[in-house]
Motif scaffolding. Sequence first.
Motif, PDB file in Angstrom:
ATOM      1  N   LYS A 134     -14.684   9.311 -40.717  1.00  0.00           N
ATOM      2  CA  LYS A 134     -13.983   9.657 -39.465  1.00  0.00           C
ATOM      3  C   LYS A 134     -13.961  11.165 -39.225  1.00  0.00           C
ATOM      4  CE  LYS A 134     -11.079   5.990 -37.893  1.00  0.00           C
ATOM      5  NZ  LYS A 134     -11.659   4.876 -38.640  1.00  0.00           N
ATOM      6  N   ASP A 135     -13.684  11.915 -40.297  1.00  0.00           N
ATOM      7  CA  ASP A 135     -13.518  13.359 -40.160  1.00  0.00           C
ATOM      8  C   ASP A 135     -14.862  14.072 -40.324  1.00  0.00           C
ATOM      9  OD1 ASP A 135     -12.437  15.870 -39.990  1.00  0.00           O
ATOM     10  OD2 ASP A 135     -11.931  15.966 -42.127  1.00  0.00           O
ATOM     11  N   THR A 136     -15.711  13.928 -39.321  1.00  0.00           N
ATOM     12  CA  THR A 136     -17.034  14.538 -39.408  1.00  0.00           C
ATOM     13  C   THR A 136     -17.525  14.850 -37.996  1.00  0.00           C
ATOM     14  OG1 THR A 136     -19.215  14.237 -40.399  1.00  0.00           O
ATOM     15  CG2 THR A 136     -18.297  12.324 -39.320  1.00  0.00           C
ATOM     16  N   ILE A 137     -18.644  15.558 -37.886  1.00  0.00           N
ATOM     17  CA  ILE A 137     -19.231  15.823 -36.571  1.00  0.00           C
ATOM     18  C   ILE A 137     -19.970  14.565 -36.128  1.00  0.00           C
ATOM     19  CG2 ILE A 137     -20.960  17.184 -35.344  1.00  0.00           C
ATOM     20  CD1 ILE A 137     -20.382  19.460 -37.397  1.00  0.00           C
ATOM     21  N   LYS A 138     -19.709  14.122 -34.901  1.00  0.00           N
ATOM     22  CA  LYS A 138     -20.356  12.916 -34.380  1.00  0.00           C
ATOM     23  C   LYS A 138     -21.006  13.262 -33.040  1.00  0.00           C
ATOM     24  CE  LYS A 138     -16.371  11.747 -35.325  1.00  0.00           C
ATOM     25  NZ  LYS A 138     -14.994  11.318 -35.431  1.00  0.00           N
ATOM     26  N   TYR A 139     -22.278  13.548 -33.109  1.00  0.00           N
ATOM     27  CA  TYR A 139     -22.993  14.163 -31.986  1.00  0.00           C
ATOM     28  C   TYR A 139     -23.884  13.125 -31.289  1.00  0.00           C
ATOM     29  CZ  TYR A 139     -26.425  17.646 -30.077  1.00  0.00           C
ATOM     30  OH  TYR A 139     -27.280  18.390 -29.306  1.00  0.00           O
ATOM     31  N   ALA A 140     -23.598  12.868 -30.043  1.00  0.00           N
ATOM     32  CA  ALA A 140     -24.424  11.966 -29.236  1.00  0.00           C
ATOM     33  C   ALA A 140     -25.472  12.823 -28.535  1.00  0.00           C
ATOM     34  CB  ALA A 140     -23.558  11.215 -28.232  1.00  0.00           C
ATOM     35  N   MET A 141     -26.631  12.959 -29.161  1.00  0.00           N
ATOM     36  CA  MET A 141     -27.656  13.883 -28.665  1.00  0.00           C
ATOM     37  C   MET A 141     -28.226  13.406 -27.326  1.00  0.00           C
ATOM     38  SD  MET A 141     -29.651  14.469 -32.256  1.00  0.00           S
ATOM     39  CE  MET A 141     -30.009  16.196 -32.455  1.00  0.00           C
ATOM     40  N   GLY A 142     -28.191  14.293 -26.372  1.00  0.00           N
ATOM     41  CA  GLY A 142     -28.770  13.960 -25.072  1.00  0.00           C
ATOM     42  C   GLY A 142     -27.854  13.171 -24.145  1.00  0.00           C
TER      43      GLY A 142
END
Length: 341
Positions: free
Chosen positions: A229-237
């Motif tokens: 949960k405690d992390t970077i969650k990057y939806a690229m684009g």
Amino acid sequence: MDLDILKKKYFFMPDATRGAVRYLTTKQLEETGTEAIVTNTLHLLIHPGPDVIQQLGGIKKMMGWNGIVFTDSGGFQLFSLLHSKKWKGKVHDNGATFRSPKEGNTYELTPESSIDIQIKIGSDVLVTLDDCRDTNLSRKEAEQSVERTLKWAYRCKNHFDKEHGGTSKTGKLLTCVVQGANYSDLRAYCAKELVKIGFDGYNFGGYVVDSDGELVVEEMSAMIENIPKDTIKYAMGVGKPEDILKAAEIGFNLFDTVLVTRNARHGTLYTSEGVLRIKNSDMGLDKRPVDINCNCECCKNYSRAYLHHMLKNEEATALTLLTIHNLTFYQNLIAKLNGDI
Ligand SMILES: [Zn+2]
């Protein structure tokens, strides 16, 4: 710089492909509320080259930018250029060998060289090289892409830690890319295996919309369900404003898209009342601002009619003002998600 903030808040990162957000000065960029940008490793590799950037003190010094900088690995752009045969070269187990069409030089991008290049560029957050392919992959192709992505992620992490001393020495974070095309179980598997290696963030790679332009919600959820949960969650684009809201609901907190700046340049503007096309003839005498609810430099000072006139005549000032507006609209959307406004 406290990069942990990237795990706690929502961010929209405009694309500063070659170390600049097109038509904006760094000061104008800051004034839109932008706190992080993403640059393109592939384009910076070709020009001015990582050694030049390093000699000039890194991309942040060059830009006079005090915010956060992400670099992508270069894989997405390179592989789409190679797969579509726009560029000559080939993807292999060790990365990709390719020729730049402009000056004809040959380059090799490997997991290790991708990390070295990103270190020289001087970004804050690095991305591992991944095997990015087209949308409609067969099961076998998708499995191959995942296996290669995992091998390369491991090599990137190993190189980052052993050659560069990891986060403790560089102060940089390393994120990875989850592949698996349209197969949710492969997305889940890829995420789980990457978690075993251990990264500062997990990025949803490949294509984020299906052939109908719909966000691939199921595949994105499969990734989120299998990472900490405690992390970077990057939806690229991602993407359109409504898709950012959808992705945020799934659990993503970082977004980027070329749409914001590209659409601005074509006169397609985001407003609180929907999309506005400033080139349309009915704008020619419209004295209202682009968006009555927006407080950006463009909306505070200029009418739709004036912007219409300038854009029709390809005045660069219009491109600046419209980019400022669209980016401010996106940053306000993010500020709302963060509960700041
Ligand atoms: Zn505005």
